[in-house]
Each structure stands twice: as structure tokens, then as C-alpha cells.
Design a protein around this motif. Structure first.
Motif, PDB file in Angstrom:
ATOM      1  N   TRP A 344       0.841  -1.206   0.000  1.00 44.17           N
ATOM      2  CA  TRP A 344       0.000   0.000   0.000  1.00 44.17           C
ATOM      3  C   TRP A 344       0.874   1.253   0.000  1.00 44.17           C
ATOM      4  O   TRP A 344       0.705   2.148  -0.835  1.00 44.17           O
ATOM      5  CB  TRP A 344      -0.901  -0.058   1.232  1.00 44.17           C
ATOM      6  CG  TRP A 344      -1.844   1.079   1.470  1.00 44.17           C
ATOM      7  CD1 TRP A 344      -1.860   2.310   0.873  1.00 44.17           C
ATOM      8  CD2 TRP A 344      -2.941   1.075   2.392  1.00 44.17           C
ATOM      9  NE1 TRP A 344      -2.883   3.071   1.377  1.00 44.17           N
ATOM     10  CE2 TRP A 344      -3.563   2.345   2.306  1.00 44.17           C
ATOM     11  CE3 TRP A 344      -3.433   0.136   3.287  1.00 44.17           C
ATOM     12  CZ2 TRP A 344      -4.660   2.681   3.099  1.00 44.17           C
ATOM     13  CZ3 TRP A 344      -4.533   0.468   4.061  1.00 44.17           C
ATOM     14  CH2 TRP A 344      -5.144   1.735   3.962  1.00 44.17           C
ATOM     15  N   ALA A 348       1.014   3.976  -2.969  1.00 39.78           N
ATOM     16  CA  ALA A 348       0.129   5.121  -2.699  1.00 39.78           C
ATOM     17  C   ALA A 348       0.535   6.400  -3.430  1.00 39.78           C
ATOM     18  O   ALA A 348      -0.334   7.097  -3.976  1.00 39.78           O
ATOM     19  CB  ALA A 348       0.040   5.371  -1.196  1.00 39.78           C
ATOM     20  N   PRO A 352      -2.989   7.959  -6.117  1.00 36.85           N
ATOM     21  CA  PRO A 352      -3.711   8.743  -5.102  1.00 36.85           C
ATOM     22  C   PRO A 352      -5.220   8.603  -5.181  1.00 36.85           C
ATOM     23  O   PRO A 352      -5.923   8.843  -4.191  1.00 36.85           O
ATOM     24  CB  PRO A 352      -3.256  10.174  -5.388  1.00 36.85           C
ATOM     25  CG  PRO A 352      -2.805  10.161  -6.815  1.00 36.85           C
ATOM     26  CD  PRO A 352      -2.217   8.811  -7.043  1.00 36.85           C
ATOM     27  N   ASP A 353      -5.741   8.199  -6.325  1.00 37.91           N
ATOM     28  CA  ASP A 353      -7.189   8.025  -6.456  1.00 37.91           C
ATOM     29  C   ASP A 353      -7.670   6.727  -5.825  1.00 37.91           C
ATOM     30  O   ASP A 353      -8.875   6.548  -5.581  1.00 37.91           O
ATOM     31  CB  ASP A 353      -7.588   8.043  -7.934  1.00 37.91           C
ATOM     32  CG  ASP A 353      -6.882   6.975  -8.756  1.00 37.91           C
ATOM     33  OD1 ASP A 353      -5.687   6.704  -8.465  1.00 37.91           O
ATOM     34  OD2 ASP A 353      -7.496   6.408  -9.673  1.00 37.91           O
ATOM     35  N   LYS A 354      -6.743   5.816  -5.525  1.00 43.31           N
ATOM     36  CA  LYS A 354      -7.115   4.518  -4.984  1.00 43.31           C
ATOM     37  C   LYS A 354      -6.640   4.293  -3.554  1.00 43.31           C
ATOM     38  O   LYS A 354      -7.278   3.548  -2.804  1.00 43.31           O
ATOM     39  CB  LYS A 354      -6.541   3.394  -5.870  1.00 43.31           C
ATOM     40  CG  LYS A 354      -7.219   3.238  -7.218  1.00 43.31           C
ATOM     41  CD  LYS A 354      -6.590   2.098  -8.008  1.00 43.31           C
ATOM     42  CE  LYS A 354      -7.330   1.859  -9.323  1.00 43.31           C
ATOM     43  NZ  LYS A 354      -8.646   1.216  -9.123  1.00 43.31           N
ATOM     44  N   PRO A 356      -5.288   5.894   0.134  1.00 42.13           N
ATOM     45  CA  PRO A 356      -5.097   7.032   1.044  1.00 42.13           C
ATOM     46  C   PRO A 356      -3.780   6.917   1.800  1.00 42.13           C
ATOM     47  O   PRO A 356      -2.988   5.995   1.580  1.00 42.13           O
ATOM     48  CB  PRO A 356      -6.292   6.918   1.986  1.00 42.13           C
ATOM     49  CG  PRO A 356      -6.566   5.449   2.043  1.00 42.13           C
ATOM     50  CD  PRO A 356      -6.251   4.918   0.657  1.00 42.13           C
ATOM     51  N   TRP A 389      -8.200   5.651  10.113  1.00 45.24           N
ATOM     52  CA  TRP A 389      -7.709   5.463   8.746  1.00 45.24           C
ATOM     53  C   TRP A 389      -7.136   6.778   8.218  1.00 45.24           C
ATOM     54  O   TRP A 389      -7.505   7.863   8.663  1.00 45.24           O
ATOM     55  CB  TRP A 389      -8.836   4.959   7.838  1.00 45.24           C
ATOM     56  CG  TRP A 389      -8.992   3.474   7.940  1.00 45.24           C
ATOM     57  CD1 TRP A 389      -9.249   2.750   9.055  1.00 45.24           C
ATOM     58  CD2 TRP A 389      -8.873   2.538   6.871  1.00 45.24           C
ATOM     59  NE1 TRP A 389      -9.308   1.403   8.761  1.00 45.24           N
ATOM     60  CE2 TRP A 389      -9.083   1.248   7.428  1.00 45.24           C
ATOM     61  CE3 TRP A 389      -8.624   2.644   5.503  1.00 45.24           C
ATOM     62  CZ2 TRP A 389      -9.027   0.082   6.652  1.00 45.24           C
ATOM     63  CZ3 TRP A 389      -8.586   1.492   4.737  1.00 45.24           C
ATOM     64  CH2 TRP A 389      -8.786   0.227   5.312  1.00 45.24           C
ATOM     65  N   SER A 392      -7.552  10.924   2.591  1.00 44.42           N
ATOM     66  CA  SER A 392      -7.489  10.835   1.130  1.00 44.42           C
ATOM     67  C   SER A 392      -7.432  12.244   0.567  1.00 44.42           C
ATOM     68  O   SER A 392      -7.815  13.203   1.256  1.00 44.42           O
ATOM     69  CB  SER A 392      -8.733  10.127   0.577  1.00 44.42           C
ATOM     70  OG  SER A 392      -8.881   8.843   1.130  1.00 44.42           O
ATOM     71  N   ARG A 395     -10.381  14.593   1.481  1.00 45.20           N
ATOM     72  CA  ARG A 395     -11.277  14.039   2.491  1.00 45.20           C
ATOM     73  C   ARG A 395     -10.495  13.571   3.715  1.00 45.20           C
ATOM     74  O   ARG A 395      -9.431  12.952   3.577  1.00 45.20           O
ATOM     75  CB  ARG A 395     -12.052  12.856   1.922  1.00 45.20           C
ATOM     76  CG  ARG A 395     -13.232  12.417   2.778  1.00 45.20           C
ATOM     77  CD  ARG A 395     -13.965  11.250   2.149  1.00 45.20           C
ATOM     78  NE  ARG A 395     -13.200  10.022   2.254  1.00 45.20           N
ATOM     79  CZ  ARG A 395     -13.618   8.839   1.799  1.00 45.20           C
ATOM     80  NH1 ARG A 395     -14.769   8.753   1.169  1.00 45.20           N
ATOM     81  NH2 ARG A 395     -12.864   7.767   1.943  1.00 45.20           N
ATOM     82  N   GLY A 397      -9.751  11.206   6.996  1.00 44.31           N
ATOM     83  CA  GLY A 397      -9.853   9.766   7.183  1.00 44.31           C
ATOM     84  C   GLY A 397     -11.002   9.376   8.091  1.00 44.31           C
ATOM     85  O   GLY A 397     -11.516  10.190   8.868  1.00 44.31           O
TER      86      GLY A 397
END
Length: 554
Positions: A344, A348, A352-354, A356, A389, A392, A395, A397
Motif C-alpha cells: 500500500w 500510494a 492517489p485516487d485509490k 489514502p 484510517w 485521502s 477528504r 480519514g
């Protein structure tokens, strides 16, 4: 007489029926199990394979558990001759060196499905059981150095023959447990689940014809491969590498190579297997890699064996990601999630769209037990924990949800813990420890206080991301740590991330703290209105807001 057909509508009906069967198996386990780790937390999984042991449905339950089941069935098929597999048989394994994949607490129960005199599929169930023996209550030992110390080993054996329990098998299993009635009850719940699943699949094959039934499974696996390949074409192609230090001072390495036809995860350059229990078998490492691969290649579509055909996982036997017998593996789950998080973090910045920023990234397995002060019986709490979490782009977490790989579980209600176990739940709230600030901030972990009711109780735990914190992106702040404080009645306290058999006495408090996820972007770029809301909600103090966000109250 059934007419065989391969029309797409019939095939879709069969595929949806496989999923419905897995769901019914899951419900049967949940409704009949004795342990709250199963019926409340739902630390289990059910699934269906074809006759060759290939995963045929997405299954139900923890993704990391469902991915175990096909590997268990495949091992059974390699061990038993076809003539030794008969209608009504039920098999069991829990040993990662014999198809069990995870650790000894996780009992895998499998049953062949017969139609017209031959095996057409398998049903399978896995669940974490409270105690299977070993040197420590709960069967988890942070100081174990070989698997023999971790409990009873069941090396892929037949436990029920032609519908009848084999004499002595259940006695051997239960006599090795400190909680035999719970273990036996949970085991029969698993048997009930695979039996009802087998019955449903036989009915399905009889209704539509065996040829149509088998073609439907094969067709949907081919469809899974097509979806994976279509998604691979959309990912950035190339080779990506990462080295990351771990809490214990070791360095883990990964190399990911993505092309239009393959997704290769190379974990060969990693430390030799741990002298203690922080090891995973190859199959468990493969499961964790399958979960991150599926997250990147259309997480919304069903998963089956075909979904993973483009994935290749390379390891070196004798390393922590591919332990050799008789290495201890009790805390395998922290190695699996470390591998998952390694991939991950490696990818990452490129997706970045998938993907966070980093999350609290620990199963945070917590085991508390002793003698119940009211009943005089042994009790053991087995809990994964929830945490924060990562943010993103655009947004914040999420707060207080389960970690990756271990999704589809629930925290046990306080009322159940207090009724079934010998302790009190004094509080459960979001943790406000500093960490994870950014233009978009990481979600918060939790603070959970258990107060012990009887002397000479015990605590066992295995947390990672306690020293090396959840990682951030684009200038955000790292998240916060996962750990436990044991707060003694004399006012002293001790901090732990790993340990087993830690003595706790009446009125001692076990305070569980899970981490915040990492932030994204410069914290000083955070919208002042969001900072004001954070202060209002108690997530950050005005002083901390001024320090990290440059916030000044209006």
C-alpha cells in the motif's frame, strides 16, 4: 430429467446461488457458535471451492479468512486419495504447515460436496477459537519460539467419516483446551455450516445439472480474470520499490512490478524468520497480497480464483513472510498486515485516487482472561481493535473502523463483554492523542478501558505501528501509536505493544489506545472552519491547533 444448459442467465443464477449459500453458511455459524469472538465480532469466514479447490465464490466474512479456504481444500486434496474422500466426510486443519494457513486458533472445517457419486465442490468454514491449548491461556504466546508451544496441531485430518464422528477425535481436541465446552460448541457450529452448504450445492447441481453447475463456476472464474486484466490496464505500469523499518528494528522490503498482464509482488529480500511468533506462512502472505491486489483491481466485483490469476507473489522460504516448520506463527496476522501495508505504502504515491495515507494498520489482537469471578469458569476475551484510517485527497480519514485485511468484523458490545466475561467496560471513546494532522487529517483511533474484577487475570497482546507510526503523504503529519497501558491500583502504569501472560489484578485498568491515520497535505493549509470544528468536537486542543495548523480563533 434435468436439461443441461449454458445460457448466461442460468449461469448467473448459479453464481448468485453460490454466494447465497456462503451467506447461509455464515448465518448458521453466527447463530449457533458459543464464543462472542464468533457470534458478535464475526471473526470467521465461509466459502465455496470447485472440486479442484479453486475459490468459486466471494464467500462471507473476513476477506483475509475467505482467502484461506481454497488453500486448505487444496492441501486436503494433495493429502487424501480420491477414494478416501466419501459422502458425509468432514475434514479439519489448523496447522499453517498442513493447509491451516494462519495460526492454531483458527480451525478450518471442510466438506466435500457430492452429486451423482462424485465430488463437484467443497464447502469450508474458518473461525478463531478461544483456546486450543499451548503454553499460555488463549493459545497466543509472545515468547513462543516454536509452534509446539502454541497449541494442539491438527494436520489436515478427517474428523467425521460418512456422517459419523470418528471415535476419539473430538476428545483429543477438547481435552487440549482450557475452554472445552466453548471449543466443542464452536466446532459443531462450523460443522453445521459446511453441512448445510453441501446440501444446498447438491440441490443446486441436481436442479440445473452437474455439467451446467461446473461450467458456471469455471465461467465465472474466467470472468474474474477478465475483470482483473481490464483493471490492470488502467494502473500505472512499471517497477516500484520500498524499504520500511518495523517496530522491532527489522527492515522489510518490497518490489512491485505492474504490467498489462501481471502484478508481481517480490518479497524475497526480507529478514530470516523471527525466533519468536512474528512469522507468517507463504499461504497467509499470499492471502494478504490477494486482498490488496483485489482492492486495486475493482474491489466491487466478486472475487474468485480467476480474479487472482494475474497475481504472482515471490518469497524466500525461511524468511518472516515464508516461515519454515517449526517456526512459531501465533502473531502471523501482524506480519500479513505489515506486508499488505508495505505494498500500500509503496504504491500510494502513484495511485492517489485509490490509496489514502496510512491507517493504524494493526489487527491489534487483544486477549484478556482468567477465572470468571461469578461462575468460576475460565474466560478469554479475543478482540481485534478499531482505529483511525488515513486521509485521502480532499477528504479526512475515517474514525474507528477495523484495519485492512480484517474488515467485515464488529467490536463486541460492552453489555456482552460484561455479561460473559469477568471485567467491566469503563469507557470507550475516540482517542484525541496528537497525530495525523494535515490539510486533510487522519481519522481518530479509540480509547477503551477494561477494569479487571479478579486477581491473577492475564493480558496478552500483539500490536504493530506502536513505534513506527502510520505514514502520511504530501507533507501531512504521521498518525499516532497503537499500544496498551496497564494502570495499576497503586497509581503506576506500564506500556505494552507485545506481551503475553501479563498479570492483572482486581481493579487494574487495561487501557487500549489505537492510532490515528496519517494526514495528507500541509497542516497549515487546513480550512480554518474544519479546525474550529475539530476544536469544538474535542479532537484537538486550541494549543495544538495553533501549533500545527497556525489556527487563530476569530
Amino acid at each position: 430429467m434435468t436439461t443441461e444448459t449454458h445460457d448466461p442467465i442460468t449461469l448467473e443464477i448459479i453464481q448468485n446461488s453460490l454466494q447465497a449459500t456462503a451467506d447461509e453458511m455464515f448465518a448458521a455459524t453466527r447463530k449457533t457458535a458459543m464464543s462472542s469472538i464468533i457470534y458478535e465480532v464475526l471473526d470467521m469466514g465461509t466459502g465455496i471451492t470447485d472440486a479442484k479447490g479453486q475459490l468459486a465464490s466471494s464467500g462471507a466474512g473476513i476477506p483475509g479468512f475467505i482467502g484461506v479456504l481454497d488453500k486448505s481444500v487444496s492441501f486436503l486434496l494433495s493429502k487424501f486419495k480420491p477414494e478416501d474422500i466419501e459422502p458425509g466426510d468432514v475434514f479439519i486443519t489448523n496447522d499453517p504447515y498442513y493447509g491451516g494457513v494462519t495460526h492454531l486458533n483458527d480451525l478450518v472445517v471442510c466438506m466435500p460436496v457430492f452429486a451423482d457419486g462424485r465430488v463437484i465442490a467443497w464447502t469450508a468454514n474458518i473461525a478463531h477459537n478461544s483456546d486450543v491449548g499451548g503454553k499460555s491461556p488463549g493459545s497466543l504466546s509472545a515468547d513462543a519460539t516454536e509452534i509446539f508451544q502454541e497449541g494442539l496441531r491438527l494436520p489436515a485430518i478427517k474428523m467425521i467419516s460418512k456422517g459419523e464422528p470418528i471415535p476419539g477425535i473430538f476428545d483429543i481436541i477438547t481435552v487440549n483446551s482450557r475452554m472445552p465446552d466453548f471449543l466443542e460448541g464452536d466446532l459443531w457450529a462450523a460443522i453445521a455450516a459446511v453441512r448445510i452448504g453441501a446440501r444446498r450445492l447438491t440441490e443446486l447441481a441436481t436442479k440445473y445439472g452437474i455439467s451446467t453447475f461446473e461450467h458456471a463456476m469455471a465461467n465465472f472464474m474466467d470472468h474474474g480474470e477478465k475483470i482483473a486484466l481490464a483493471e490492470l490496464a488502467k494502473l500505472p505500469h512499471g517497477t516500484f520499490e520500498l524499504t520500511e523499518e518495523q517496530d522491532d528494528g527489522r527492515f522489510f522490503n518490497v518490489k512491485v512490478t505492474i504490467s498489462a498482464t501481471e502484478f508481481v509482488i517480490d518479497l524475497r529480500d526480507n529478514p530470516v524468520q523471527d525466533f519468536g511468533p512474528s512469522n507468517a506462512g507463504y499461504d497467509d502472505t499470499l492471502v494478504s497480497m490477494q486482498v490488496i491486489f483485489k482492492a486495486l483491481t475493482d474491489s466491487t466485483s466478486p472475487a474468485n480464483a480467476g480474479s487472482f490469476r494475474p497475481l504472482k507473489v515471490l518469497t524466500t522460504e525461511g524468511t518472516t513472510f515464508h516461515a519454515s516448520e517449526p517456526a512459531a506463527v501465533g502473531f502471523y496476522y501482524e506480519i500479513g498486515i505489515r506486508g499488505y501495508d508495505l505494498v500500500w505504502r509503496c504504491l500510494a504515491p502513484h495511485m492517489p485516487d485509490k490509496l489514502p495515507a496510512g491507517h493504524f494498520s494493526s489487527i491489534a489482537g487483544t486477549f484478556i482472561g482468567g477465572i470468571h469471578p461469578d461462575t468460576g469458569r475460565q474466560y478469554t476475551i479475543i478482540e481485534p481493535q478499531i482505529g483511525g484510517w488515513g486521509a485521502s485527497p480532499g477528504r479526512d480519514g475515517n474514525h474507528a473502523i477495523f484495519s485492512a485485511v480484517h474488515g467485515e468484523t464488529y467490536n463486541c458490545p460492552a453489555e456482552i463483554s460484561e455479561a460473559r466475561n469477568g471485567l467491566f467496560v469503563d469507557r470507550m471513546e475516540l482517542s484525541t492523542e496528537p497525530g495525523g494532522e494535515g490539510e486533510f487529517s487522519g481519522g481518530h483511533g479509540i480509547r477503551l478501558d477494561y477494569r479487571i474484577r479478579r486477581d491473577n487475570s492475564f493480558l496478552t497482546l500483539g500490536y504493530t505501528r506502536s513505534r513506527i507510526l502510520p505514514w502520511s503523504l504530501d507533507g501531512g503529519n504521521e498518525g499516532s501509536a497503537n499500544y496498551i497501558l496497564v494502570m495499576r491500583t497503586d497509581g503506576t502504569s506500564e506500556r505494552y505493544a507485545f506481551g503475553s501472560g501479563i498479570r492483572v489484578d482486581a481493579d487494574d485498568v487495561i487501557r487500549i489506545i489505537t492510532g490515528a491515520g496519517g494526514g495528507i497535505g500541509d497542516p497549515k493549509a487546513r480550512d480554518p472552519a474544519k479546525v474550529a470544528d475539530d476544536i469544538k468536537n474535542g479532537f484537538i486542543t486550541p494549543e495544538r491547533a495553533a501549533e500545527v495548523h497556525g489556527y487563530k480563533a476569530a
